[in-house]
Design a protein around this motif. Structure first.
Motif, mmCIF file in Angstrom:
data_model
loop_
_atom_site.group_PDB
_atom_site.id
_atom_site.type_symbol
_atom_site.label_atom_id
_atom_site.label_comp_id
_atom_site.label_asym_id
_atom_site.label_seq_id
_atom_site.Cartn_x
_atom_site.Cartn_y
_atom_site.Cartn_z
ATOM 1 N N SER A 63 0.813 -1.226 0.000
ATOM 2 C CA SER A 63 0.000 0.000 0.000
ATOM 3 C C SER A 63 0.846 1.276 0.000
ATOM 4 O O SER A 63 0.439 2.308 0.532
ATOM 5 C CB SER A 63 -0.957 0.023 1.197
ATOM 6 O OG SER A 63 -1.791 -1.114 1.177
ATOM 7 N N ALA A 64 2.011 1.228 -0.622
ATOM 8 C CA ALA A 64 2.898 2.395 -0.671
ATOM 9 C C ALA A 64 2.230 3.553 -1.411
ATOM 10 O O ALA A 64 1.586 3.356 -2.444
ATOM 11 C CB ALA A 64 4.213 2.033 -1.361
ATOM 12 N N ASN A 85 -2.333 -0.597 -14.107
ATOM 13 C CA ASN A 85 -2.778 0.791 -13.969
ATOM 14 C C ASN A 85 -1.608 1.736 -14.155
ATOM 15 O O ASN A 85 -0.592 1.623 -13.478
ATOM 16 C CB ASN A 85 -3.401 1.025 -12.595
ATOM 17 C CG ASN A 85 -4.814 0.501 -12.507
ATOM 18 O OD1 ASN A 85 -5.546 0.481 -13.492
ATOM 19 N ND2 ASN A 85 -5.212 0.070 -11.333
ATOM 20 N N MET A 86 -1.779 2.682 -15.083
ATOM 21 C CA MET A 86 -0.691 3.594 -15.448
ATOM 22 C C MET A 86 -1.152 5.036 -15.389
ATOM 23 O O MET A 86 -2.308 5.332 -15.676
ATOM 24 C CB MET A 86 -0.200 3.286 -16.867
ATOM 25 C CG MET A 86 0.875 4.234 -17.374
ATOM 26 S SD MET A 86 1.272 3.969 -19.117
ATOM 27 C CE MET A 86 2.256 2.502 -18.998
ATOM 28 N N ILE A 87 -0.223 5.904 -15.025
ATOM 29 C CA ILE A 87 -0.417 7.350 -15.081
ATOM 30 C C ILE A 87 0.694 7.909 -15.959
ATOM 31 O O ILE A 87 1.858 7.555 -15.782
ATOM 32 C CB ILE A 87 -0.319 7.989 -13.682
ATOM 33 C CG1 ILE A 87 -1.386 7.426 -12.753
ATOM 34 C CG2 ILE A 87 -0.413 9.516 -13.769
ATOM 35 C CD1 ILE A 87 -1.183 7.799 -11.294
ATOM 36 N N ALA A 100 3.596 3.123 -13.488
ATOM 37 C CA ALA A 100 2.649 2.024 -13.701
ATOM 38 C C ALA A 100 2.773 0.960 -12.622
ATOM 39 O O ALA A 100 3.770 0.886 -11.910
ATOM 40 C CB ALA A 100 2.889 1.408 -15.076
ATOM 41 N N GLY A 101 1.740 0.125 -12.549
ATOM 42 C CA GLY A 101 1.697 -0.969 -11.587
ATOM 43 C C GLY A 101 0.889 -0.625 -10.349
ATOM 44 O O GLY A 101 0.886 -1.370 -9.375
ATOM 45 N N LEU A 102 0.212 0.511 -10.377
ATOM 46 C CA LEU A 102 -0.550 0.964 -9.217
ATOM 47 C C LEU A 102 -1.800 0.111 -8.993
ATOM 48 O O LEU A 102 -2.393 -0.390 -9.945
ATOM 49 C CB LEU A 102 -0.971 2.426 -9.392
ATOM 50 C CG LEU A 102 0.167 3.434 -9.434
ATOM 51 C CD1 LEU A 102 0.593 3.715 -10.851
ATOM 52 C CD2 LEU A 102 -0.261 4.707 -8.761
ATOM 53 N N SER A 103 -2.185 0.000 -7.747
ATOM 54 C CA SER A 103 -3.429 -0.672 -7.398
ATOM 55 C C SER A 103 -4.599 0.309 -7.513
ATOM 56 O O SER A 103 -5.694 -0.054 -7.907
ATOM 57 C CB SER A 103 -3.335 -1.215 -5.971
ATOM 58 O OG SER A 103 -4.537 -1.826 -5.590
ATOM 59 N N ARG A 104 -4.322 1.582 -7.165
ATOM 60 C CA ARG A 104 -5.357 2.609 -7.213
ATOM 61 C C ARG A 104 -4.759 3.894 -7.776
ATOM 62 O O ARG A 104 -3.652 4.289 -7.425
ATOM 63 C CB ARG A 104 -5.902 2.870 -5.808
ATOM 64 C CG ARG A 104 -7.103 3.813 -5.779
ATOM 65 C CD ARG A 104 -7.585 4.081 -4.368
ATOM 66 N NE ARG A 104 -6.755 5.126 -3.765
ATOM 67 C CZ ARG A 104 -6.334 5.110 -2.503
ATOM 68 N NH1 ARG A 104 -6.621 4.116 -1.705
ATOM 69 N NH2 ARG A 104 -5.597 6.097 -2.033
ATOM 70 N N ILE A 105 -5.514 4.551 -8.651
ATOM 71 C CA ILE A 105 -5.119 5.824 -9.237
ATOM 72 C C ILE A 105 -5.998 6.916 -8.629
ATOM 73 O O ILE A 105 -7.214 6.781 -8.596
ATOM 74 C CB ILE A 105 -5.270 5.801 -10.774
ATOM 75 C CG1 ILE A 105 -4.290 4.790 -11.386
ATOM 76 C CG2 ILE A 105 -5.066 7.189 -11.362
ATOM 77 C CD1 ILE A 105 -4.454 4.587 -12.880
ATOM 78 N N GLY A 123 -0.348 -1.893 -4.460
ATOM 79 C CA GLY A 123 -1.123 -2.974 -3.872
ATOM 80 C C GLY A 123 -0.483 -3.529 -2.610
ATOM 81 O O GLY A 123 0.544 -3.043 -2.137
ATOM 82 N N THR A 124 -1.107 -4.579 -2.090
ATOM 83 C CA THR A 124 -0.621 -5.163 -0.836
ATOM 84 C C THR A 124 0.162 -6.451 -1.042
ATOM 85 O O THR A 124 0.829 -6.911 -0.132
ATOM 86 C CB THR A 124 -1.802 -5.447 0.121
ATOM 87 O OG1 THR A 124 -2.744 -6.298 -0.548
ATOM 88 C CG2 THR A 124 -2.484 -4.146 0.519
#
Length: 158
Positions: A63-64, A85-87, A100-105, A123-124
């Motif tokens: 959850s970083a 998931n990418m920004i 990229a690689g995010l769990s939440r944007i 993610g966790t």
């Protein structure tokens, strides 16, 4: 292969004074990583049989918090191919950063972000703890290590 830990400043929401007065290209060597972590893969490392990494992969904590590496305009958010998931943040007409690689944007296209502003969460569990960072100049991937400022300090601390 050597690995390094990356530890950006904890109070990252306020941009450094230099961020207000300098362009992305002027900040070479001083841009903060978007999160803390251990480098798993570097730009140019082999990826499979006929491919190479176009960026840096960091193993993060669960959850970083992920922050904008530099001020700019969010031009893309969402899932993209095998990046997850990418920004994409446009810093000017020449430079972009891909995270990229995010769990939440937590940002939307068109939103202006400042250096260190939270943009998402990892993610966790693996592989949701692997953040991919790519810097592009004129649409061509360039080595992020030359741009990021806290790698040398992190190596010195370890």
């Amino acid at each position: 292969q050597l690995s390094a830990s990356i530890n950006p400043p904890k109070s990252a929401v306020k941009p450094p004074a230099a961020d207000k007065n300098k362009s992305f290209s002027d900040m070479k060597g001083a841009i903060p990583y978007p999160t803390s972590g251990k480098i798993l893969h570097r730009f140019g490392d082999k990826k499979g049989v006929n491919d190479r990494y176009n960026g840096t992969v960091l193993l993060t904590g669960p959850s970083a918090q992920v922050t904008a590496p530099y001020s700019g305009s969010v031009v893309f958010t969402g899932e993209f191919m095998d990046y997850g998931n990418m920004i994409i943040i446009q810093h000017n007409n020449t430079y972009h950063s891909l995270v990229a690689g995010l769990s939440r944007i937590d940002v939307e296209p068109g939103q202006q972000v400042i250096t260190g502003e939270p943009v998402g969460v990892m993610g966790t569990t693996a592989p949701r703890q692997e953040l991919y960072l790519e810097i592009r100049k004129n649409s061509k991937a360039i080595d992020p290590a030359a741009w990021m400022g806290n790698l040398k300090r992190s190596l010195a601390a370890n």
